[in-house]
Design a protein around this motif. Structure first.
Motif, short mmCIF file in Angstrom:
data_model
loop_
_atom_site.label_atom_id
_atom_site.label_comp_id
_atom_site.label_asym_id
_atom_site.label_seq_id
_atom_site.Cartn_x
_atom_site.Cartn_y
_atom_site.Cartn_z
N ASP A 170 -0.19 -14.79 -24.61
CA ASP A 170 0.61 -15.72 -25.39
C ASP A 170 -0.30 -16.95 -25.50
OD1 ASP A 170 2.66 -14.05 -24.98
OD2 ASP A 170 3.65 -15.40 -23.44
N PHE A 171 -1.25 -17.12 -24.89
CA PHE A 171 -1.96 -18.31 -25.02
C PHE A 171 -3.10 -18.13 -26.32
CE2 PHE A 171 -6.20 -20.60 -24.22
CZ PHE A 171 -5.53 -21.62 -24.47
N SER A 172 -3.47 -16.56 -26.48
CA SER A 172 -4.27 -16.48 -27.49
C SER A 172 -3.58 -16.80 -28.72
CB SER A 172 -4.55 -14.96 -27.62
OG SER A 172 -5.18 -14.67 -28.60
N SER A 173 -2.19 -16.43 -28.78
CA SER A 173 -1.43 -16.65 -29.90
C SER A 173 -1.18 -18.19 -30.48
CB SER A 173 -0.14 -15.96 -30.03
OG SER A 173 -0.11 -14.66 -29.79
N ILE A 174 -0.86 -18.79 -29.24
CA ILE A 174 -0.50 -20.39 -29.38
C ILE A 174 -2.08 -20.98 -29.71
CG2 ILE A 174 0.03 -22.44 -28.28
CD1 ILE A 174 2.29 -20.47 -28.82
N ASN A 175 -3.11 -20.44 -29.36
CA ASN A 175 -4.38 -21.16 -29.68
C ASN A 175 -4.64 -20.92 -31.12
OD1 ASN A 175 -6.43 -22.58 -28.67
ND2 ASN A 175 -7.87 -20.89 -28.65
N THR A 176 -4.35 -19.56 -31.49
CA THR A 176 -4.38 -19.35 -32.94
C THR A 176 -3.54 -20.21 -34.01
OG1 THR A 176 -4.86 -16.99 -32.56
CG2 THR A 176 -4.17 -17.73 -34.73
N ALA A 177 -2.40 -20.57 -33.42
CA ALA A 177 -1.51 -21.45 -34.07
C ALA A 177 -2.14 -23.04 -34.30
CB ALA A 177 -0.30 -21.60 -33.46
N LYS A 178 -2.77 -23.29 -32.88
CA LYS A 178 -3.25 -24.60 -33.10
C LYS A 178 -4.66 -24.61 -33.77
CE LYS A 178 -5.68 -27.98 -29.80
NZ LYS A 178 -6.89 -27.87 -30.58
N LYS A 179 -5.33 -23.77 -33.99
CA LYS A 179 -6.56 -23.74 -34.76
C LYS A 179 -6.23 -23.71 -36.29
CE LYS A 179 -9.61 -21.30 -31.76
NZ LYS A 179 -10.38 -19.94 -31.47
N PHE A 180 -5.01 -23.23 -36.31
CA PHE A 180 -4.45 -23.17 -37.90
C PHE A 180 -4.06 -24.55 -38.39
CE2 PHE A 180 -0.93 -22.52 -40.81
CZ PHE A 180 -1.42 -22.09 -42.08
N ILE A 181 -3.10 -25.05 -37.11
CA ILE A 181 -2.97 -26.60 -37.55
C ILE A 181 -3.98 -27.51 -37.95
CG2 ILE A 181 -1.73 -28.61 -36.55
CD1 ILE A 181 0.24 -26.73 -34.98
N ASP A 182 -4.98 -27.27 -37.02
CA ASP A 182 -6.45 -28.20 -36.79
C ASP A 182 -6.98 -28.10 -38.66
OD1 ASP A 182 -5.87 -29.07 -34.72
OD2 ASP A 182 -7.19 -27.70 -33.51
N LYS A 183 -6.91 -26.83 -38.76
CA LYS A 183 -7.69 -26.44 -40.16
C LYS A 183 -6.96 -27.10 -41.36
CE LYS A 183 -9.65 -22.71 -42.82
NZ LYS A 183 -9.89 -21.01 -42.72
N LYS A 184 -5.40 -26.96 -41.07
CA LYS A 184 -4.67 -27.40 -42.40
C LYS A 184 -4.23 -28.80 -42.21
CE LYS A 184 -4.74 -23.33 -44.51
NZ LYS A 184 -5.35 -23.09 -45.84
N ILE A 185 -4.86 -29.57 -41.32
CA ILE A 185 -3.84 -31.11 -40.93
C ILE A 185 -3.48 -31.76 -42.18
CG2 ILE A 185 -5.97 -32.39 -40.59
CD1 ILE A 185 -3.07 -31.93 -38.17
N ASN A 186 -4.42 -31.69 -43.18
CA ASN A 186 -4.18 -32.45 -44.45
C ASN A 186 -2.76 -31.95 -45.21
OD1 ASN A 186 -6.51 -33.63 -43.72
ND2 ASN A 186 -7.27 -33.66 -45.94
N ALA A 187 -2.54 -30.97 -44.94
CA ALA A 187 -1.11 -29.99 -45.62
C ALA A 187 -0.01 -30.72 -45.10
CB ALA A 187 -1.30 -28.58 -45.59
N LYS A 188 1.11 -30.28 -45.54
CA LYS A 188 2.34 -30.46 -45.08
C LYS A 188 3.06 -29.10 -44.69
CE LYS A 188 6.80 -32.57 -46.36
NZ LYS A 188 7.73 -33.38 -47.47
#
Length: 282
Positions: A170-188
């Protein structure tokens, strides 16, 4: 009681001494305070050490296995192994620990039964498990605590085994989610978009993200936006209007309200106070 141990590091340490009627005869529970010079080396350790990092960073080595550890991480150092671990000199850790004689059968049997006997590093549990309860138990110095201590130890290993399954998959999936957020932090971003990208459900995302990082996805996104906005306010003359648009706030009022709630003052006041002459107009 806080004192300077034989190695010169400040720690709170409490001793437990059992009797021949108890499964565990001797153990130590303590809290290590931040010290950039903290270092321990045991060429052939005689004990188990269960440890949780409250803050800061460090590095642990057991035989040839090496891990960088940080706040929220849990680790176990096993007996009859080479141990070398130290705090990061620039961001030294604060941690809580429990040390148990390696010749005692109880921890070995429990760890093996729950398939955690060969695991050293448990990343981002964000939970000290029962270490705090054991620390307070030893600190109380009450008589007849042996049974409660052994119960807490068993409960800790069972919970650790349960959470370790999450850290592997699960940590792998959650870390993937966090990286996606970090990459798209300007977006809504929406929770649906984040969960879809990480191939998990929204409920799983919300529950496990908070377990792993200590905050909800929404709070993490908002805090990250505000941190970037603070940098732009201090280092550029971009207007508050443009900054609010860049981070996809609905309008300036929404941005200012969110900024004030987290920082304690509106963005214009923050820029005037800390940004010198770089202030911009709305």
């Amino acid at each position: 009681m806080k004192f300077e141990n034989e190695f010169g590091f400040k720690e709170d340490i409490y001793d437990y001494v059992g009797t021949t009627d108890n499964q565990i005869l001797h153990a130590l529970s303590g809290i290590t305070y931040p010290d950039p010079k903290y270092k321990m080396l045991r060429r052939n350790a005689l004990c188990y050490s269960f440890e949780y990092v409250y803050e800061g960073e460090g590095e642990i080595q057991e035989n040839k296995e090496i891990h960088k550890v940080s706040a929220g991480d849990f680790f176990i150092l096993h007996p009859n192994c080479y141990h070398h671990y130290h705090a990061d000199p620039n961001n030294p850790w604060k941690k809580i620990f429990l040390m148990i004689d390696g010749g005692i059968a109880l921890p070995a049997v429990m760890l093996k039964q729950y398939n955690t006997d060969s695991i050293t590093y448990f990343p981002q549990l964000c939970d000290p498990l029962m270490l705090e309860d054991i620390f307070e138990l030893f600190k109380s110095n009450n008589s007849n605590i042996s049974q409660k201590f052994e119960t807490l130890l068993c409960s800790m290993i069972i919970k650790l085994a349960h959470l370790s399954k999450r850290t592997v998959s699960d940590f792998s999936s959650i870390n993937t989610a966090k990286k996606f957020i970090d990459k798209k932090i300007n977006a809504k971003l929406t929770l649906d978009e984040i969960a879809k990208y990480a191939n998990i459900s929204v409920s799983f995302l919300c529950r496990e993200f908070k377990k792993t990082f200590g905050v909800t996805p929404y709070t993490y996104i908002l805090n990250s936006k505000i941190e970037f906005a603070k940098t732009m306010l201090l280092e550029t003359d971009i207007t508050v209007q443009v900054i609010s648009e860049r981070f996809s706030f609905s309008d300036v009022a929404h941005f200012s309200k969110a900024f004030s709630k987290i920082v304690g003052m509106p963005p214009t006041a923050f820029r005037e106070m800390y940004g010198g002459n770089k202030g911009g107009a709305l």
